[in-house]
Write an enzyme that holds these catalytic residues in place. Structure first.
Site, short mmCIF file in Angstrom:
data_model
loop_
_atom_site.label_atom_id
_atom_site.label_comp_id
_atom_site.label_asym_id
_atom_site.label_seq_id
_atom_site.Cartn_x
_atom_site.Cartn_y
_atom_site.Cartn_z
N HIS A 1 1.25 5.60 -11.62
CA HIS A 1 -0.04 6.13 -12.09
C HIS A 1 -0.11 6.21 -13.62
CE1 HIS A 1 -1.95 7.23 -8.23
NE2 HIS A 1 -0.70 7.33 -7.81
N ASP B 1 -0.57 3.09 -15.34
CA ASP B 1 -1.27 1.87 -15.80
C ASP B 1 -2.67 2.20 -16.32
OD1 ASP B 1 -2.12 2.45 -13.20
OD2 ASP B 1 -2.21 0.36 -12.56
N SER C 1 -5.98 -19.33 6.41
CA SER C 1 -4.83 -18.44 6.24
C SER C 1 -3.97 -18.51 7.48
CB SER C 1 -5.27 -16.99 6.03
OG SER C 1 -4.17 -16.12 6.25
N GLY D 1 -0.03 -4.97 2.72
CA GLY D 1 -0.19 -3.52 2.78
C GLY D 1 1.12 -2.76 2.76
N SER E 1 0.83 -8.13 -1.76
CA SER E 1 0.45 -9.42 -1.20
C SER E 1 -0.88 -9.88 -1.78
CB SER E 1 0.35 -9.33 0.32
OG SER E 1 -0.72 -8.51 0.72
N SER E 2 -1.74 -8.93 -2.17
CA SER E 2 -3.06 -9.32 -2.67
C SER E 2 -2.95 -10.04 -4.01
CB SER E 2 -3.99 -8.11 -2.77
OG SER E 2 -3.45 -7.12 -3.61
N GLU F 1 -10.44 -8.95 -7.90
CA GLU F 1 -10.16 -7.82 -7.01
C GLU F 1 -11.06 -6.63 -7.33
OE1 GLU F 1 -6.11 -7.39 -5.93
OE2 GLU F 1 -6.38 -5.38 -5.07
N ASP G 1 0.02 -5.80 -11.13
CA ASP G 1 0.45 -6.68 -10.05
C ASP G 1 0.25 -8.15 -10.42
OD1 ASP G 1 0.67 -4.24 -8.90
OD2 ASP G 1 -0.87 -4.55 -7.36
N TYR H 1 -7.00 8.89 -5.31
CA TYR H 1 -6.75 8.01 -6.45
C TYR H 1 -7.87 8.16 -7.48
CZ TYR H 1 -6.15 3.61 -9.05
OH TYR H 1 -5.99 2.67 -10.04
P1 ADP Z 1 -0.90 -5.13 -0.75
O1 ADP Z 1 -0.16 -3.89 -1.14
O2 ADP Z 1 -0.08 -5.98 0.18
O3 ADP Z 1 -1.42 -5.88 -1.93
P2 ADP Z 1 -3.69 -4.85 -0.26
O4 ADP Z 1 -4.48 -4.03 0.70
O5 ADP Z 1 -3.95 -4.70 -1.70
O6 ADP Z 1 -2.15 -4.62 0.10
O7 ADP Z 1 -3.91 -6.39 0.08
C1 ADP Z 1 -3.74 -6.87 1.39
C2 ADP Z 1 -4.91 -7.79 1.74
O8 ADP Z 1 -4.79 -9.02 1.00
C3 ADP Z 1 -4.93 -8.21 3.18
O9 ADP Z 1 -5.57 -7.26 4.00
C4 ADP Z 1 -5.73 -9.50 3.10
O10 ADP Z 1 -7.12 -9.23 3.00
C5 ADP Z 1 -5.25 -10.10 1.79
N1 ADP Z 1 -4.10 -11.00 2.04
C6 ADP Z 1 -2.82 -10.82 1.68
N2 ADP Z 1 -2.03 -11.85 2.11
C7 ADP Z 1 -2.86 -12.69 2.77
C8 ADP Z 1 -2.67 -13.94 3.47
N3 ADP Z 1 -1.47 -14.50 3.60
N4 ADP Z 1 -3.77 -14.54 4.01
C9 ADP Z 1 -4.99 -13.97 3.88
N5 ADP Z 1 -5.21 -12.80 3.26
C10 ADP Z 1 -4.19 -12.17 2.71
MG MG Z 2 -2.80 -5.08 -3.36
#
Ligand code: ADP
Ligand code: MG
Length: 384
Positions: free
Chosen positions: A34, A36, A67, A120, A125-126, A158, A170, A220
């Protein structure tokens, strides 16, 4: 994701062309919770989990995306707008839109997404998805964006297209990652400084509590407002202060004594956390991993007691990890109210640590946690 050949085959079958292949990594933040959005410093590393994007250009302005993880294909003409309901494809169409806003002449494309960054789970991953797609689309357009511009476009996607008010850590980590290094990032200037992290001595392990509390988003936003309130109070006494980054706790402690309790606590967390990140980077620079571990644990307590964003499960994971041999430090990572913890563990203890932590957490909660052993990895690139 070892089987790139299978992915290439799938792309050829689906889209009838030979793809170019791009990747971007997930990340974990060692310390700097917290801070950033308070213009502070953070210390993440890009990790050995990747989002791959196989990409081929199209002349007709259509963007088609498959995907693997979601088992779904979406297509739309560019430029497109997000639908009312949240959908994974928003990240991708959002990046196409943000690149356009940054004057990258995005053309249509076929994309196949395949990622082994858990979604998540606190490993972003996003951002891995945004940055790999951003690199793919800008490369197809024949534009070489510098890494900071790419990270900015992805953050904008985003923030404004997906509608998530995230910072830029990130995306910067996914762009600037370096093998065997963590990254000291100045969130005000966006300067990135790699700091060595020796995986033969210590390992970074992430444990997902598999819990998420509904409070996360509203709390948040409330924390952000509380920090803004602290800055207002400080700047009345000290003109020129625009963020908590501009003061130390020692400088404002007397002033803060009369503030409402939450505002004082939030300011104390942020100012002391920023000092901890700087000390952590220095410790890492010198290979003093015990010091780094101690700072991580202090950071956890500050996030729990002063920032009040931890949870019973996060605290339990940290407590259980502390009982295991070879653990140097642990803390919650990410926004809080569930999600993951990050642990710094002596390399020799790692084989025992991960299964034992999982066993003990499951015994106490009935929930099996997901544990990820993270190695510091390089940032986004094209695989040739
Ligand atoms: P994280 O902490 O993993 O970033 P977020 O909620 O910010 O969690 O992002 C996760 C979201 O990103 C997923 O619900 C999806 O919408 C998108 N996402 C991540 N990886 C993929 C993938 N391989 N294919 C499609 N969408 C993805
Ligand atoms: Mg994310």
């Amino acid at each position: 994701m070892s089987d790139l050949d299978a992915l290439r085959r799938e792309f050829r079958q689906r889209f009838g062309a030979e793809p170019r292949v791009f990747r971007a990594p997930g990340r974990v933040n060692l310390i700097g919770g917290h801070v950033d959005y308070n213009d502070g410093w953070v210390l993440p590393l890009a990790i050995n989990r990747d989002c791959f994007v196989l990409a081929g250009p199209r002349g007709d302005g259509l963007l088609r995306v498959r995907s693997r993880e979601f088992g779904e294909t979406v297509e739309a003409a560019l430029p497109s707008k997000p639908s009312a309901e949240h959908h994974w494809s928003h990240y991708i169409f959002g990046v196409a839109w943000a690149l356009g806003e940054a004057d990258v002449p995005v053309v249509g494309a076929d994309l196949l997404i395949a990622s082994d960054v858990p979604t998540g789970g606190g490993l972003s991953s996003s951002a891995a998805l945004e940055v790999s797609v951003g690199l793919a689309l800008s490369s197809l357009a024949g534009t070489r964006l510098d890494a900071t511009a790419l990270a900015r476009a992805c953050q904008r996607a985003e923030n404004e297209f997906v509608g998530m008010r995230c910072g830029i850590m990130d995306q910067l980590a996914a762009c600037y990652g370096r093998r065997d290094h963590a990254l000291l990032i100045d969130c005000r200037t966006l300067a990135v400084h790699p700091v060595p992290l020796d995986s033969t001595r210590v390992r970074v392990i992430v444990a997902n509590t598999m819990t998420r509390h509904a409070l996360a988003a509203s709390e948040y936003n409330r924390r952000r407002r509380e920090c803004e309130e602290a800055v207002r109070r400080i700047s009345a006494a000290r003109p020129g202060v625009t963020a908590l980054r501009d003061v130390t706790w020692e400088q404002i402690e007397a002033l803060a004594a009369s503030w409402p309790d939450p505002i004082r606590r939030r300011a104390r967390h942020v100012t002391t956390e920023i000092a901890r990140v700087r000390a952590a980077a220095e410790a890492l620079e010198r290979g003093e991993y015990e010091t780094l571990g101690r700072l991580m644990l202090e950071a956890h307590h500050s996030l729990d007691e002063d920032y009040q964003v931890s949870s019973a499960e996060l605290n339990l994971m940290v407590e259980l990890a502390g009982e295991l041999p070879g653990v140097l430090g642990s803390r919650m990572t990410g926004g809080g109210f569930g999600g993951s913890t990050v642990h710094l563990v002596r390399a020799a203890a790692e084989d025992f640590f991960a299964p034992e932590l999982a066993r003990r957490y499951e015994a106490r909660t009935g929930i099996r946690p997901e544990i990820t052993d993270c190695l510091p990895a390089d940032g986004a690139n094209e695989i040739t």
